[in-house]
Design a protein around this motif. Sequence first.
Motif, PDB file in Angstrom:
ATOM      1  N   ARG A  38       0.833  -1.203   0.000  1.00 11.81           N
ATOM      2  CA  ARG A  38       0.000   0.000   0.000  1.00 11.81           C
ATOM      3  C   ARG A  38       0.871   1.258   0.000  1.00 11.81           C
ATOM      4  O   ARG A  38       0.576   2.227  -0.681  1.00 11.81           O
ATOM      5  CB  ARG A  38      -0.924  -0.010   1.224  1.00 11.81           C
ATOM      6  N   LYS A  39       1.946   1.198   0.764  1.00  6.81           N
ATOM      7  CA  LYS A  39       2.847   2.348   0.813  1.00  6.81           C
ATOM      8  C   LYS A  39       3.528   2.547  -0.558  1.00  6.81           C
ATOM      9  O   LYS A  39       3.601   3.665  -1.061  1.00  6.81           O
ATOM     10  CB  LYS A  39       3.904   2.106   1.905  1.00  6.81           C
ATOM     11  N   ASP A  40       3.985   1.433  -1.157  1.00  5.89           N
ATOM     12  CA  ASP A  40       4.613   1.528  -2.480  1.00  5.89           C
ATOM     13  C   ASP A  40       3.643   2.111  -3.501  1.00  5.89           C
ATOM     14  O   ASP A  40       4.030   2.893  -4.370  1.00  5.89           O
ATOM     15  CB  ASP A  40       5.091   0.146  -2.953  1.00  5.89           C
ATOM     16  N   ALA A  41       2.367   1.717  -3.372  1.00 10.35           N
ATOM     17  CA  ALA A  41       1.361   2.234  -4.319  1.00 10.35           C
ATOM     18  C   ALA A  41       1.215   3.751  -4.149  1.00 10.35           C
ATOM     19  O   ALA A  41       1.091   4.484  -5.122  1.00 10.35           O
ATOM     20  CB  ALA A  41       0.018   1.536  -4.090  1.00 10.35           C
ATOM     21  N   ARG A  42       1.265   4.233  -2.897  1.00 12.53           N
ATOM     22  CA  ARG A  42       1.141   5.683  -2.663  1.00 12.53           C
ATOM     23  C   ARG A  42       2.337   6.434  -3.261  1.00 12.53           C
ATOM     24  O   ARG A  42       2.168   7.471  -3.915  1.00 12.53           O
ATOM     25  CB  ARG A  42       1.044   5.986  -1.158  1.00 12.53           C
ATOM     26  N   ILE A  43       3.541   5.864  -3.055  1.00 12.18           N
ATOM     27  CA  ILE A  43       4.751   6.505  -3.603  1.00 12.18           C
ATOM     28  C   ILE A  43       4.635   6.574  -5.123  1.00 12.18           C
ATOM     29  O   ILE A  43       4.883   7.606  -5.751  1.00 12.18           O
ATOM     30  CB  ILE A  43       6.015   5.698  -3.182  1.00 12.18           C
ATOM     31  N   SER A  44       4.222   5.456  -5.716  1.00 13.92           N
ATOM     32  CA  SER A  44       4.139   5.409  -7.168  1.00 13.92           C
ATOM     33  C   SER A  44       3.067   6.371  -7.700  1.00 13.92           C
ATOM     34  O   SER A  44       3.251   7.011  -8.733  1.00 13.92           O
ATOM     35  CB  SER A  44       3.930   3.958  -7.600  1.00 13.92           C
ATOM     36  N   ARG A  45       1.977   6.533  -6.951  1.00 16.30           N
ATOM     37  CA  ARG A  45       0.942   7.481  -7.382  1.00 16.30           C
ATOM     38  C   ARG A  45       1.457   8.924  -7.345  1.00 16.30           C
ATOM     39  O   ARG A  45       1.160   9.715  -8.226  1.00 16.30           O
ATOM     40  CB  ARG A  45      -0.301   7.381  -6.487  1.00 16.30           C
ATOM     41  N   TRP A  46       2.203   9.260  -6.294  1.00 18.37           N
ATOM     42  CA  TRP A  46       2.756  10.613  -6.235  1.00 18.37           C
ATOM     43  C   TRP A  46       3.715  10.853  -7.392  1.00 18.37           C
ATOM     44  O   TRP A  46       3.663  11.895  -8.048  1.00 18.37           O
ATOM     45  CB  TRP A  46       3.467  10.863  -4.885  1.00 18.37           C
ATOM     46  N   ASN A  47       4.594   9.879  -7.653  1.00 17.19           N
ATOM     47  CA  ASN A  47       5.580  10.089  -8.715  1.00 17.19           C
ATOM     48  C   ASN A  47       4.921  10.128 -10.091  1.00 17.19           C
ATOM     49  O   ASN A  47       5.320  10.917 -10.946  1.00 17.19           O
ATOM     50  CB  ASN A  47       6.688   9.033  -8.634  1.00 17.19           C
ATOM     51  N   SER A  48       3.892   9.312 -10.291  1.00 13.03           N
ATOM     52  CA  SER A  48       3.261   9.410 -11.611  1.00 13.03           C
ATOM     53  C   SER A  48       2.450  10.701 -11.727  1.00 13.03           C
ATOM     54  O   SER A  48       2.359  11.265 -12.809  1.00 13.03           O
ATOM     55  CB  SER A  48       2.457   8.159 -11.968  1.00 13.03           C
ATOM     56  N   TYR A  49       1.915  11.205 -10.625  1.00 14.73           N
ATOM     57  CA  TYR A  49       1.229  12.509 -10.680  1.00 14.73           C
ATOM     58  C   TYR A  49       2.232  13.604 -11.062  1.00 14.73           C
ATOM     59  O   TYR A  49       1.950  14.454 -11.902  1.00 14.73           O
ATOM     60  CB  TYR A  49       0.571  12.832  -9.329  1.00 14.73           C
ATOM     61  N   LEU A  50       3.413  13.583 -10.428  1.00 13.30           N
ATOM     62  CA  LEU A  50       4.404  14.635 -10.699  1.00 13.30           C
ATOM     63  C   LEU A  50       4.961  14.540 -12.111  1.00 13.30           C
ATOM     64  O   LEU A  50       5.364  15.545 -12.698  1.00 13.30           O
ATOM     65  CB  LEU A  50       5.544  14.567  -9.678  1.00 13.30           C
ATOM     66  N   GLY A  51       4.990  13.320 -12.663  1.00 13.51           N
ATOM     67  CA  GLY A  51       5.436  13.145 -14.044  1.00 13.51           C
ATOM     68  C   GLY A  51       6.941  13.224 -14.180  1.00 13.51           C
ATOM     69  O   GLY A  51       7.681  13.261 -13.200  1.00 13.51           O
ATOM     70  N   SER A  52       7.387  13.276 -15.434  1.00 17.03           N
ATOM     71  CA  SER A  52       8.822  13.163 -15.695  1.00 17.03           C
ATOM     72  C   SER A  52       9.552  14.490 -15.504  1.00 17.03           C
ATOM     73  O   SER A  52      10.769  14.504 -15.396  1.00 17.03           O
ATOM     74  CB  SER A  52       9.028  12.654 -17.115  1.00 17.03           C
ATOM     75  N   ASN A  53       8.826  15.591 -15.494  1.00 15.40           N
ATOM     76  CA  ASN A  53       9.510  16.886 -15.428  1.00 15.40           C
ATOM     77  C   ASN A  53       8.864  17.825 -14.405  1.00 15.40           C
ATOM     78  O   ASN A  53       8.334  18.872 -14.754  1.00 15.40           O
ATOM     79  CB  ASN A  53       9.482  17.516 -16.840  1.00 15.40           C
ATOM     80  N   PRO A  54       8.919  17.450 -13.110  1.00 14.54           N
ATOM     81  CA  PRO A  54       8.269  18.319 -12.127  1.00 14.54           C
ATOM     82  C   PRO A  54       8.911  19.694 -12.071  1.00 14.54           C
ATOM     83  O   PRO A  54      10.114  19.837 -12.283  1.00 14.54           O
ATOM     84  CB  PRO A  54       8.450  17.572 -10.797  1.00 14.54           C
TER      85      PRO A  54
END
Length: 299
Positions: free
Chosen positions: A188-204
């Motif tokens: 569940r924690k890994d899923a949250r991390i991955s959701r934040w990073n995919s929200y921020l995208g490749s060029n935050p």
Amino acid sequence: MKVSAALAEELSSLPKPATVMVIGEVDTGKTTLVVLLARWLQSASRKVAIVDADIGQADIGPPGFVSYGLVEDQLTSLRSVTRQASYMVGNTSPYSRGLNLVAGIQACVRSAHRDGADVTLVDTGGLVKGVAGIQLKCAKAETIRPDLIIALSTPGVEPLTGYLKQSGFRIRRFLPIPGARVRSLGERKDARISRWNSYLGSNPQLADVDLSSVTVRRWPGESRYVDTGQVPHGTVAAVQDPRQPGFHIPCIWTVTADEEGEAGSRSSIMIPEPLEDLPAVVWVSGYRLELEGTKVVSA
Ligand SMILES: Nc1ncnc2c1ncn2[C@@H]1O[C@H](COP(=O)(O)OP(=O)(O)OP(=O)(O)O)[C@@H](O)[C@H]1O
Ligand SMILES: [Mg+2]
């Protein structure tokens, strides 16, 4: 996996526009079912919107926010839904943030209807038991008045379904999705991390917060103390969404050393895309992430 004949009949008889809320305990297949329902409705030529009200295991936006999107292409997972707007709750747990969570769900459902959705599906978190779960889910139902509530039936959800039925809601029980599996806290924690990073995208992007012209405020939905004079690095924050009044652009507060190397003197917000205008207010929550550079490593 297919929608059963009984469920198909329920979906066929929905009014236009309609709201459908899916409830159930943790890991019973709520999100999987929402995707199945969306696909069935798409194949029946209905315009579908999905409101992701699971702030802990968010799929459409980042965790800590209620988000919604309109289903455009053939849907494979909730994560592939393009986020239309988000509303800040400011934590991954609904405890003592129920009012704010309900306000966010209502804002998303209303906006989805305004966007022309025939059916708005509401995916929810797994808190259904005890006073807190019953209060929260009943408040959600009373606020958005769903035309249909689908419950993934386990003994734990029965007290809640009883309340909802007695309040006059159309509620249909179905068995939990076969194959749905329990996810560990680590997953569940890994899923949250991955959701934040995919929200921020490749060029935050880092947008400087000029503290002489920007007001920093504790988000009113936040129940914990937040020092707005010294917001910690990694704090989850939000600014008004200029394209969708009443909604927020999720962002992360960052603190870096300035040129002279004086730590803490430069504050910025990290966002997926540059802001057109500088925000007048930055709302800060008590939800803190760990960052390595621009990557979220703990959430
Ligand atoms: N038929 C299936 N076969 C294999 N895995 C499945 C199947 N259905 C669901 N899963 C998996 O089981 C897990 C739980 O399913 P899902 O996420 O739909 O449940 P949920 O009730 O939404 O959970 P949560 O309470 O965390 O939101 C997920 O990892 C999902 O990918
Ligand atoms: Mg889910």
